[in-house]
Design a protein around this motif. Structure first.
Motif, PDB file in Angstrom:
ATOM      1  N   ILE A 137      -2.325   0.343  10.968  1.00 18.84           N
ATOM      2  CA  ILE A 137      -1.493   1.059   9.994  1.00 18.84           C
ATOM      3  C   ILE A 137      -1.485   0.329   8.661  1.00 18.84           C
ATOM      4  N   GLU A 138      -1.393  -0.991   8.697  1.00 19.56           N
ATOM      5  CA  GLU A 138      -1.445  -1.773   7.451  1.00 19.56           C
ATOM      6  C   GLU A 138      -2.783  -1.541   6.739  1.00 19.56           C
ATOM      7  N   ALA A 139      -3.873  -1.490   7.497  1.00 18.68           N
ATOM      8  CA  ALA A 139      -5.187  -1.233   6.900  1.00 18.68           C
ATOM      9  C   ALA A 139      -5.237   0.161   6.273  1.00 18.68           C
ATOM     10  N   LEU A 140      -4.696   1.157   6.957  1.00 22.69           N
ATOM     11  CA  LEU A 140      -4.652   2.512   6.384  1.00 22.69           C
ATOM     12  C   LEU A 140      -3.809   2.521   5.116  1.00 22.69           C
ATOM     13  N   SER A 141      -2.692   1.844   5.114  1.00 23.11           N
ATOM     14  CA  SER A 141      -1.824   1.780   3.945  1.00 23.11           C
ATOM     15  C   SER A 141      -2.544   1.150   2.756  1.00 23.11           C
ATOM     16  N   ARG A 142      -3.486   0.262   3.035  1.00 22.42           N
ATOM     17  CA  ARG A 142      -4.230  -0.439   1.979  1.00 22.42           C
ATOM     18  C   ARG A 142      -5.552   0.238   1.633  1.00 22.42           C
ATOM     19  N   THR A 158       4.506   6.885   9.181  1.00 23.51           N
ATOM     20  CA  THR A 158       3.736   6.505   7.989  1.00 23.51           C
ATOM     21  C   THR A 158       2.870   7.648   7.460  1.00 23.51           C
ATOM     22  N   GLU A 159       2.883   8.762   8.185  1.00 27.29           N
ATOM     23  CA  GLU A 159       2.153   9.974   7.778  1.00 27.29           C
ATOM     24  C   GLU A 159       0.642   9.764   7.706  1.00 27.29           C
ATOM     25  N   GLY A 190       0.810  -1.212   0.000  1.00 22.37           N
ATOM     26  CA  GLY A 190       0.000   0.000   0.000  1.00 22.37           C
ATOM     27  C   GLY A 190       0.844   1.263   0.000  1.00 22.37           C
ATOM     28  N   SER A 191       0.213   2.364   0.380  1.00 29.23           N
ATOM     29  CA  SER A 191       0.874   3.677   0.288  1.00 29.23           C
ATOM     30  C   SER A 191       2.085   3.834   1.208  1.00 29.23           C
ATOM     31  N   ALA A 192       2.152   3.072   2.286  1.00 31.72           N
ATOM     32  CA  ALA A 192       3.294   3.146   3.220  1.00 31.72           C
ATOM     33  C   ALA A 192       4.187   1.910   3.101  1.00 31.72           C
TER      34      ALA A 192
END
Length: 180
Positions: A57-62, A87-88, A6-8
């Motif tokens: 955080i993994e969920a936010l990245s995805r 991870t911003e 994902g984004s991070a």
């Protein structure tokens, strides 16, 4: 410990030291996100017993739209805060320093995905699941990481045990809210 995709993607996350800490391994984390991959985009996530915050955080990245990180350990809250900054994801995150059941009793938020990874062998999952029921959106998923051989009832109110996955001494139980 890192963000898988994902984004991070690839960002290294901080963790705590000590015998009471057992971060979710990359293999188990990949399996968890394989289970819920089509429900993540735009979801509201709760990372209860958040520890380092790596699952939220993994969920936010995805692609999750918002994540709540709840832990009653000040050390955990400090690590979560640092990881969210790394991870911003500050604008998509809400960090709560509170006991899990107290948080559930005080919030009116509804969740699409909930991660539960409490300390093992203390019976907390059996206490949290009934309280969590009223905070789930229809079709919401609850992912519990726990010690092997922990037996849950097939149904807790409107929450149904859908499937168990075993990884050595670790087991993942997937619950679904509503009709399955």
């Amino acid at each position: 410990m890192r963000v898988i995709t994902g984004s991070a993607r690839g960002r290294k996350l901080m963790t705590m030291d000590g015998n009471d800490v057992r971060p979710t391994t990359d293999k188990v984390k990949e399996s968890i996100f394989s289970i819920i991959q089509f429900q993540i985009a735009g979801s509201v996530v709760l990372d209860l017993f958040a520890g380092s915050g790596q699952l939220g955080i993994e969920a936010l990245s995805r692609g999750a739209s918002k994540a709540y990180f709840v832990d009653k350990s000040k050390a955990s809250i400090n690590v979560i805060t640092e990881n969210i900054a790394l991870t911003e994801f500050e604008e998509k995150s809400k960090i709560v320093y509170m006991d899990s059941i107290d948080f559930l009793k005080s919030t009116s938020e509804k969740f699409d995905i909930v991660f539960l990874d409490p300390p093992y062998h203390n019976g907390i999952l059996e206490q949290v699941l009934p309280v969590l029921e009223s905070h789930m959106n229809e079709g919401g998923k609850i992912i519990c990481e726990h010690e092997s051989r922990l037996i849950f009832p097939e149904k807790i109110g409107s929450i149904y045990l859908k499937k168990n996955y075993k990884y050595g001494k670790i087991e993942i139980s997937q619950f679904v809210c509503g009709d399955i």
